[in-house]
Design an enzyme around this catalytic site. Sequence first.
Site, PDB file in Angstrom:
ATOM      1  N   HIS A  51     -34.827  -0.891 -28.920  1.00  0.00           N
ATOM      2  CA  HIS A  51     -34.756  -1.324 -27.825  1.00  0.00           C
ATOM      3  C   HIS A  51     -34.071  -0.547 -27.093  1.00  0.00           C
ATOM      4  O   HIS A  51     -34.526  -0.774 -25.910  1.00  0.00           O
ATOM      5  CB  HIS A  51     -33.189  -2.654 -28.067  1.00  0.00           C
ATOM      6  N   GLU A  52     -33.219  -0.141 -27.160  1.00  0.00           N
ATOM      7  CA  GLU A  52     -33.106   1.176 -26.543  1.00  0.00           C
ATOM      8  C   GLU A  52     -33.637   2.371 -26.348  1.00  0.00           C
ATOM      9  O   GLU A  52     -33.547   2.533 -24.699  1.00  0.00           O
ATOM     10  CB  GLU A  52     -31.347   2.066 -27.524  1.00  0.00           C
ATOM     11  N   HIS A  79     -35.547   0.997 -23.271  1.00  0.00           N
ATOM     12  CA  HIS A  79     -34.956   1.083 -22.135  1.00  0.00           C
ATOM     13  C   HIS A  79     -35.529   2.409 -21.277  1.00  0.00           C
ATOM     14  O   HIS A  79     -36.177   2.606 -20.344  1.00  0.00           O
ATOM     15  CB  HIS A  79     -33.596   1.134 -22.153  1.00  0.00           C
ATOM     16  N   GLU A  81     -33.270  -6.461 -19.819  1.00  0.00           N
ATOM     17  CA  GLU A  81     -32.919  -6.397 -20.674  1.00  0.00           C
ATOM     18  C   GLU A  81     -34.575  -7.073 -22.170  1.00  0.00           C
ATOM     19  O   GLU A  81     -34.595  -6.986 -23.701  1.00  0.00           O
ATOM     20  CB  GLU A  81     -31.688  -7.315 -20.937  1.00  0.00           C
TER      21      GLU A  81
HETATM   22 ZN   LIG Z   1     -30.352  -3.069 -23.416  1.00  0.00          ZN
END
Ligand SMILES: [Zn+2]
Length: 273
Positions: free
Chosen positions: A145-146, A149, A203
């Site tokens: 997830h990171e 980004h 997100e």
């Molecule tokens: Zn996030």
Amino acid sequence: MRATKLIRLCAMAALPLALGSCQTVQTTKPGQVGVDRKQSMMLSAGEVNKSATLAYQQELKAAAKKNSLNRNPAQVARVRGIAQRLIPATAAFRADAPKWAWEVNVITSGDVNAWCMPGGKIAVYTGLIEKLKVTDDELAAVMGHEIAHALREHGRERASQAAAQSLVLGVGGALLGLGDGSMQLAGMITDLTFNLPNSREHEVEADRIGVELSARAGYDPRAAVTLWQKMGQAGGSAPPQFLSTHPSPQNRARDLTNYAAHVMPLYESARRR
Ligand SMILES: [Zn+2]
């Protein structure tokens, strides 16, 4: 901020100063999860990544000073081992990413937190590993997830939005090349990493790309669902700071479940290799 509003801000900001012209970019390929959104950037990837490197070095230095940097060799090896499998998987979204100057470090802290600054500068906190008793699949979920980004350059996008706004207010000149821009931008990236929530749109993109990265790296993408459940339960009435910067819409679990199911064939073929 909506894209149209940003474009208007960019137009207003760029004209009087003739600085930081707005650019529309496509940072990633859509992958199997189909993330496909053009982004408006006022700052170049080069200047954002340079400043992120500065910001990251400052964080590592502060952690080392507190004797909280990479204290447990087994934990560091575990986190770096997962990163080593996730990083090659980034090629599905952008060809340049596997060759980035990735850095992966573990910080001893009670905080349930992890982040990836622009350009691939990752930190995982021991609080996340220990308090949530994460499995490797769950750790891959949060790191994926990171990393997502960073692949989507959300930091650059948010810094561009902030720069556009501050130019409109007449205070953002230094950020775009007047004065000590790199340091100021590094401060902004630190602020974006620790204090300012990502938009819901960012997100969702990070969630979807994250499950595909996990699957391609041979980690069970369904672990994202349990990871965020554990995250929500951690801390009882005081949720982890990580969640306050990661708004948790009610449909997040459903979205992750759907997209994890969609990438299961990638997971199964990665496991066979
Ligand atoms: Zn996030």
